[in-house]
Enzyme design. Structure first.
Site, mmCIF file in Angstrom:
data_model
loop_
_atom_site.group_PDB
_atom_site.id
_atom_site.type_symbol
_atom_site.label_atom_id
_atom_site.label_comp_id
_atom_site.label_asym_id
_atom_site.label_seq_id
_atom_site.Cartn_x
_atom_site.Cartn_y
_atom_site.Cartn_z
ATOM 1 N N ASP A 297 -25.895 -33.283 66.417
ATOM 2 C CA ASP A 297 -27.037 -32.691 65.749
ATOM 3 C C ASP A 297 -26.805 -31.181 65.740
ATOM 4 O O ASP A 297 -25.961 -30.685 66.481
ATOM 5 C CB ASP A 297 -28.282 -33.061 66.566
ATOM 6 C CG ASP A 297 -29.522 -32.430 66.021
ATOM 7 O OD1 ASP A 297 -29.662 -32.433 64.797
ATOM 8 O OD2 ASP A 297 -30.337 -31.938 66.807
ATOM 9 N N ASP B 4 -30.754 -33.643 70.579
ATOM 10 C CA ASP B 4 -31.773 -33.201 71.518
ATOM 11 C C ASP B 4 -33.173 -33.640 71.137
ATOM 12 O O ASP B 4 -34.084 -33.555 71.943
ATOM 13 C CB ASP B 4 -31.757 -31.683 71.655
ATOM 14 C CG ASP B 4 -32.300 -31.015 70.425
ATOM 15 O OD1 ASP B 4 -32.001 -31.508 69.316
ATOM 16 O OD2 ASP B 4 -33.023 -30.029 70.548
ATOM 17 N N ASP C 234 -33.002 -37.748 66.836
ATOM 18 C CA ASP C 234 -31.634 -38.151 67.176
ATOM 19 C C ASP C 234 -31.602 -39.433 67.991
ATOM 20 O O ASP C 234 -30.530 -39.949 68.276
ATOM 21 C CB ASP C 234 -30.947 -37.049 67.991
ATOM 22 C CG ASP C 234 -30.958 -35.730 67.257
ATOM 23 O OD1 ASP C 234 -30.636 -35.729 66.059
ATOM 24 O OD2 ASP C 234 -31.297 -34.710 67.871
#
Lengths: 1113, 352
Positions: free
Chosen positions: A381, A752, A756
């Site tokens: 990410d 995080d 995700d």
């Protein structure tokens, strides 16, 4: 569709059809624990096999040894697993109990009572106060706020930390607090599901609460279990789903246990050994039966002439039992043990402890450490993972003047401070928009400290920055916004909010200046949506240049604009806005169109640049891991240009000419297809060149590519070492992981945020960063770390060591089992193929449980290379990735070694202990001690670093073997009474041991030495270099230094707008959005940046495709 | 060997952090073990070490081999295979019939002593192709029954020689049932040589495995007799032939102690052996041998260890030599970073 009817506040038992609010995450109950757990354990093949063996051993006719030798370890293993399960379940029980016994206010029989959360029934009225946790899914019917709103934090549900606004059901608006107790009605809602974004239901209140009208309910009217009530004094709601049937409870699936590549390989090898065992059993069984018939003349054996029907089976079954030790029963226990130690090492590692937040790394999944060493793809990410997700307002450009360019921080720029104190109207307007054009809620705590609750980090950064520039947004009171500017209070009345959507990419508010009565439209948004709306005549060139310049530095930009509205214009528009808001069909589209109508002819005030700093060490980490042969994909919800900038600044893609970006774009199936083919072609051509080629795809094109061109896209995924996917949804992230997994790549997903989570769960290894967006990702992940840079250590140190250690441990387990089994097989050739065992039961059991499992367990401390060497030469990870240390050919080596050692032990034993010495008890001890000596030396030669513990385990174990046997030999009742004492007194025993060790180890050492010196692997070379040559100055590290120097230079060059290199130019172009299409209902909302032309990023050659049409507007 | 002490990587995890106050108990505790930084010795296979250890093994092995071989060669051993020779001419065609008949089985053999034999001279009988380790055979015994008087009915493992007419056989089982029953007597120049049959079995067996109050019962009462019969008035712990026989052999060729001759035999002496050839090895083509042997520290005559030591020692020398030659002819610098492929063509990450 199934419906459930919830009778509000009804104490009639007849209506109480649904479960109460008792939460249970337990897998077992006290009663079903044993059968259920046993059933689960026995659904595994290995366990079934061992059980079968153990059962066969109960048949005295065929058992070669005491059944205890299998039952003992089997029961032990089962007990260990069952205890672990029971302990986990007990902990779940405790946490459930805590949640269940929490006290809540509930109306029962018309009276408000304090009861335990587990006693809430569907239909009950539940009262919550500020900061309470929501105990079950509720439909809101009352709040303390005048507009019927309340604020909740949904972090535990979806990981988003911002506050969300929920409203009471419209039918309940205006009901008096006292009457709420008496409210009656019925809610018709769907059966429980896990969709936390949808809730379609109706509510009908009974008289006296008037209207029999059906009031529609949506997810906006609910507050779900596990949310927290914030900024609202109290709310009241009707329980609709309770217990395990809440939205959260329904989505709380047990995640599939992850199997490492190594486990799969071990299973495969076990299967091969099993087949081998069956072959041995058949061959020996047939041979035994034939031999038996030939040798039936052996009168002393007294074979009966007529045997029972199963007689032919007896010998094969005996051999099956003899050979059952081929598959080591201890391997599972040993592996579980060392794996949990690997996980502990991760938890303990101080170098992976985030010193800022003092969070240590944590391995939630203890079973998959080896996979870390075999990672081939990392999907990461962006925001919060690579960057700090700490938005800071850094620079701005207000009506052509750049602030913050010199110092790098606009807040410290004297020019700006002066402009503020002088009251420059442009600057003040700019700051006003910054501070109020948002959905931020200012909160004044009791001691007067002001804090902001914001939906987006960007908005919070702007408000904070404005506050530092003396434009303090102090209060949001219903529709009145108060700003404190230079000690004077400004009040604005909020008339309308034109919400931010990902399609519009801007948000606006309409406010009335309470002092002057004028109406203003304040807008902020992405440059491509704001700049085209500039009033005719305004030069937007400076702003677009500013945007360009800021984007190059990797800053996020927001354009700020405003316009004064005429009263009549607003009134007219306001009507159509209200109408659009109340339409039922295509509402979103209608609203956005109406908004579009107002957001024209804007006066562009300036550009704000917000920095989301890269985390420390991100470029180095990515570079090191890429050197280790790991491919990186960036999956982000952010826009393309920002993603590419971040990718460039953190070494994700190399700058030209080494790197090349290929863009896949398009909005129709056809366009995407052509674009994809083109990229594929380029990719194939450049694949042979030493060039970093990356493709860039956005969510919309990805959606089409995955739907219609999955094959081509899969091929592209295999070819491409780097990819940037922007504007992707959580489910697309998971899909991309799935594609890579389907190509048999080991994937690691790191993120995080709540978005995700799906990717993290889907990937072979999920790593969560315990960061600002809450702990959602970290909780769902297998590993949680504090900073992205720890990933390097996690993979290169922990992953690699775990892989190496398990590779040795598992193969060694097979080696030692095969060793003793081969000796048994050889012995059967000299015992008339009758299936007798050379070793007694005690020795066989102790061999597996004590003598051979302890020395190998300390291999968890083994380090083939020091951590520093591995960090310097990350390429060495290739051995783990490619599975070089555990595969059929290395296994064949161990197989051969065990065969060779078995031959050595057996031949030497039967010759040295021939004739008058060939007593069976003595001989079995000689052979057994031969095996123990050999295995001690095998562990020693395969150990790379000896700590004191290893010496203790290896040599202590050897001594332990003698001590145990002396003790057993001292017991008169034992079968081997006095045997060990007799042997130890004979010089020929020690001479034989010495001979066995040298014969067994000599060739192994010679071969190892030869390979080590003349056919050395990279690991060997590094070992030699590390231990002989002191510091290793490798060409690789020189290159690293050069690279980093280069990067610093280029970083410098970016910050100087004049001297920027041409390399970056094509990357800066963002999608022109000259025309906005209207979306049909079927079209994807992600549709954005409609650049009709396919473009490829790169130097020179691609510029032809560019269209820079937004300047024409 | 090169040991580079603790392989600590940096001070980041170490002392620097210890100084900071620990507010958070979640913080991992620092120890060399938890940080995987225990001091370690990391030996590697350098040519020097490998060559010298092979040399050392060679140097140690050859003397031991020589000593063992010498000891083994100094053992004097007389072996006489008699199972065919002791069959009268008329029965050569059908040896099994002879051994099962009731005819006189006495047989006379002459042994010439080739070297002086110092007492004690051990008398063994050697059987070939006799599978005392056969699964059916080796399990067919009852240790409890042999040991204690009141466990004489513990015959479950002894099938098919467990009971006769419902009464327990003592000692039961195939092993006891097939007790070797050839007997030997020796004389030198018509003078009888005393064979001492006392203490030929393990003392531990006499004391702890065979009871002193357990007497044979119902033994060899069947029509089909296996081997020797036992005197029912002698307790089992005095029946040393049985005790020796019950120590089953691990290999199909084995020797068992028959007795000891406690006088010196001179070179050239002729020993007359009178033996009762009772034991049936003919049905499975087994050989029977009579062995007279002295012992040395290594035990009986066994050249294997000596030869093996000499061979292995020699091979180690050879290996050391060839490694040395290879090392000098084709020296190879250890740990040369240029061997690392990624150093040769920088940029390529995962080649080869």
């Amino acid at each position: 569709m199934m419906k459930r009817l919830v009778y509000i506040n009804d104490d009639d038992q007849a209506h109480d059809l649904y479960c109460d609010n008792r939460i249970s995450n337990r897998k077992y109950t006290v009663l079903n624990f044993l059968p259920k757990n046993l059933w689960e354990q026995f659904s595994r093949f290995m366990n079934q096999y061992f059980l079968l063996i153990a059962c066969l051993q109960l048949w005295p006719l065929i058992t070669p040894v005491n059944p205890a030798s299998t039952w003992g370890p089997l029961i032990f293993i089962f007990a260990v697993s069952a205890t672990k399960e029971a302990w986990d379940d007990y902990n779940r029980y405790l946490s459930d109990k805590k949640a269940n016994e929490k006290q809540v206010w509930v109306v029962k029989k018309g009276v408000k009572k304090h009861i335990r959360a587990q006693d809430i029934h569907v239909g009950n009225l539940v009262w919550l106060r500020e900061n309470d946790e929501v105990p079950c899914d509720l439909v809101l019917i009352g709040t303390s706020e005048p507009l019927g709103l309340c604020h909740i934090e949904t972090c535990a549900l979806d990981g988003e930390t911002d506050l969300k606004t929920r409203a009471i059901a419209s039918a309940c608006a205006g009901i008096e607090l006292e009457l709420l107790h008496k409210i009656k009605g019925v809610i018709e809602c769907p059966e429980p599901d896990k969709d936390i974004r949808r809730f379609d239901a109706n509510m009908r209140l009974f008289p006296p609460f008037i209207d029999n009208d059906v009031c529609p309910l949506t997810i906006k009217n609910t507050i779900l279990q596990s949310c927290y009530l914030r900024n609202t004094e109290w709310v009241c709601g009707v329980a609709i789903y309770a217990g395990n049937e809440t939205k959260l409870g329904m989505s709380r699936g047990v995640p599939e246990p992850k199997l490492t590549a190594m486990d799969a390989m071990i299973d495969k090898l076990t299967g091969a050994i099993f087949v081998f065992q069956i072959v041995v059993v058949i061959v020996l069984g047939v041979a035994g039966n034939v031999w038996k018939d030939i040798e039936a003349r052996k009168w002393y054996v007294q074979y009966p002439n007529e045997g029972p029907w199963y007689e032919l089976l007896v010998i094969p079954l005996r051999f099956e039992l003899l050979c059952s030790i081929m598959i080591p029963i201890s391997i599972k226990v040993s592996l579980d043990l060392v794996k949990s130690l690997y996980a502990k090492f991760i938890d303990w590692d101080q170098e992976m402890t985030d010193l800022e937040t003092r969070t240590p790394s944590h391995a939630a999944n203890t079973a998959i450490s080896e996979d870390l060493g075999q990672v081939e793809y990392i999907l990461t990410d962006k925001t919060g993972t690579l960057t700090e997700n700490k938005m800071i307002f850094k620079r701005c450009c207000i009506s052509g003047t750049f602030y913050g360019n010199e110092s790098g921080d606009a807040l410290k720029d004297l020019k700006l401070l002066n402009a503020v104190s002088c009251g420059s109207p442009d600057v003040i307007q700019f700051l006003t928009v910054m501070s109020i054009c948002n959905t931020v809620i200012p909160m004044q705590s009791k001691n007067g400290v002001l804090s902001y609750k914001a939906q987006s980090q960007d908005e919070e950064a702007l408000v904070r920055a404005a506050a530092q520039l003396n434009m303090v947004f102090v209060k949001k009171n219903a529709s009145i916004l108060e700003i404190n500017f230079n000690a004077s209070l400004l009040q604005y009345e909020l008339l309308d909010t034109l919400e931010f959507t990902s399609d519009r990419k801007k948000m606006s508010i309409v406010v009335r200046d309470c002092q002057k009565g004028k109406i203003f439209l304040l807008s902020k948004g992405a440059d491509e949506t704001i700049l085209p709306c500039a009033r005719t005549g305004q030069q937007t060139r400076t702003f677009s240049e500013a945007v360009e310049q800021y984007a190059q530095m990797g800053l996020r930009t927001l354009c700020v604009a405003w316009r004064e509205l005429r009263e009549d214009e607003y009134q007219e528009w306001s009507l159509s806005f209200k109408e659009a808001n109340s339409t039922l069909v295509d509402r979103e589209w209608r609203v956005s169109e109406v908004c579009q109508r107002l957001e024209v002819g804007l006066e562009i005030l300036g550009v704000a640049a917000i920095e989301d700093r890269l985390q420390d060490g991100v470029p180095e980490t990515i570079e090191t891991l890429r050197k280790a042969g790991i491919n990186f994909w960036m999956l982000t919800g952010d826009k393309q240009s920002t993603a590419i900038q971040i990718a460039l600044s953190c070494n994700f893609v190399s700058p030209e000419p080494k790197g090349q970006l290929l863009l896949i774009n398009g909005k129709t199936e056809d366009e995407v297809c052509r674009s994809l083919d083109r990229v594929l072609l380029t990719m194939r051509i450049t694949n042979s060149e030493p060039k970093d080629v990356a493709f860039v795809i956005d969510g919309w094109a990805l959606e089409i590519a995955l739907k219609y061109h999955r094959k081509a896209f899969t091929e592209l995924s295999i070819l491409s070492r780097t990819a940037i996917c922007c504007r992707v949804t959580p489910s697309q992230k998971a899909q991309l992981v799935g594609i890579l997994k389907s190509c048999d790549y080991r994937t690691l997903a790191i993120g995080d945020g709540g978005n995700d989570v799906r990717m993290i769960q889907q990937a072979d290894i999920g790593v969560g960063i315990s960061g600002r967006e809450g702990l959602q990702a970290a909780r769902a992940a297998d590993y949680s770390i504090g900073k992205f840079r720890f990933l390097k250590r996690l993979i290169l140190v922990h992953g690699r060591y775990s892989y190496n250690r398990t590779a040795f441990l598992s193969q060694y387990s097979f080696y030692k089992s095969l060793l003793i089994c081969f000796i048994q097989i050889f012995f059967s050739f000299v015992s008339g193929v009758s299936g007798s065992s050379l070793f007694n039961s005690v020795s066989l059991m102790a061999y597996n449980v004590f003598y051979t499992s302890i020395p190998v367990l300390v291999s968890v401390l083994d380090k083939d290379l020091s951590e520093r060497t591995v960090m310097q030469h990350p390429q060495i990870l290739f051995y783990c990735q490619a599975g070089r240390l555990l595969n059929p050919s290395t296994f064949a080596g161990w197989f051969g070694r065990s065969l060779f050692h078995a031959i050595v032990v057996f031949i030497i034993t039967i010759h040295a202990y021939a004739n008058e010495k060939s007593e069976i008890e003595e001989m079995s001890m000689v052979a057994l001690s031969g095996c123990i000596w050999l295995q001690a030396f095998v562990v020693a030669i395969e150990t790379n670093s000896f700590t004191i513990l290893q010496h203790l385990a290896i040599w202590g174990n050897l001594l332990g073997f003698y001590i145990i046997n002396w003790i057993i030999s001292a017991v008169p009742a034992a079968g081997m009474y006095t045997i060990m004492f007799r042997l130890c007194k004979q010089p020929s025993y020690w001479i034989t041991m010495f001979l066995i060790v040298v014969c067994g180890m000599g060739p192994v050492v010679a071969l190892k030495y030869f390979r080590y010196t003349y056919r050395s692997s990279k690991i060997n070379i590094l070992q030699q270099a590390e231990r002989l040559g002191g510091p290793i100055l490798s060409l690789g590290s020189i290159e690293t230094q050069q690279r980093s120097l280069e990067r610093e230079l280029s970083a410098l060059s970016i910050s100087q707008p004049k001297s920027r290199s041409a390399v970056y130019e094509p990357l800066l172009l963002d999608s022109p959005s000259a025309t906005r299409r209207s979306f049909g209902p079927g079209q994807h909302p992600l549709l954005d940046s409609p650049s009709a032309t396919r473009r490829s990023f790169g130097l020179g050659q691609h510029t032809d495709f560019r269209t820079r049409n937004y300047k024409d507007n | 060997m090169n040991s580079d002490g603790p392989s600590s990587t940096s001070g980041v995890g170490g002392s620097a952090d210890l100084a900071t106050p620990r507010r958070n108990s979640k913080r991992p505790k620092y120890s060399k073990f938890t940080q995987q930084e225990l001091p370690a010795c990391k030996p590697i296979l350098t040519p020097g070490w490998v060559i010298s250890s092979f040399l050392l093994v060679g140097i140690v092995f050859i003397p031991i081999g020589l000593a063992s071989l010498l000891a083994s060669r100094n053992v004097v051993e007389l072996v006489d295979r008699y199972e065919t020779a002791c069959i009268p001419d008329g029965f050569k065609k059908d040896k099994v019939k002879f051994i099962q008949s009731d005819s006189n089985k006495t047989c006379n053999r002459n042994l010439r002593v080739k070297k002086d034999m110092k007492p004690p001279i051990y008398v063994y009988y050697q059987l070939d192709n006799f599978y005392q380790n056969h699964r059916r055979y080796v399990k067919s015994r009852s240790d409890q029954q042999l040991k204690s008087k009141n466990k004489e009915n513990e015959t479950d493992d002894c099938k098919p020689e467990a009971t006769i007419n419902g009464k327990a056989i003592l000692p039961c089982g195939l092993i006891a049932w097939s007790l070797f029953n050839d007997t030997y007597s020796f004389s030198r120049s018509s003078q009888k040589l005393q064979v001492n049959k006392k203490d030929i079995s393990w003392k531990s067996d006499r004391d702890h495995k065979f009871g002193k109050d357990v007497f044979p019962k119902n033994f060899q009462n069947r029509t089909v007799k296996g081997g020797a019969t036992l005197n029912a008035s002698i307790p089992l712990n005095k029946q040393e032939d049985l005790i020796v026989w019950m120590r089953t052999a691990a290999l199909p060729t084995f020797r068992k102690l028959y007795g000891k001759i406690e006088v010196e035999l001179k070179k050239g002496d002729v020993i007359q052996v009178t033996l009762e050839n009772n034991y049936n090895t003919y049905s499975f083509n087994g050989k029977k041998k009579l062995v007279l042997s002295t012992t040395k520290w290594i035990g009986g005559k066994n050249d294997f260890i000596g030869i093996a030591y000499l061979t292995v020692g020699g091979l180690c020398f050879l290996l050391a030599l060839s490694f040395g030659i290879i090392y000098f002819v084709k020296p190879r610098r250890l740990g040369d970073p240029t061997y690392l492929s990624w150093n040769r063509n920088p940029g390529g990450g995962s080649n080869n």
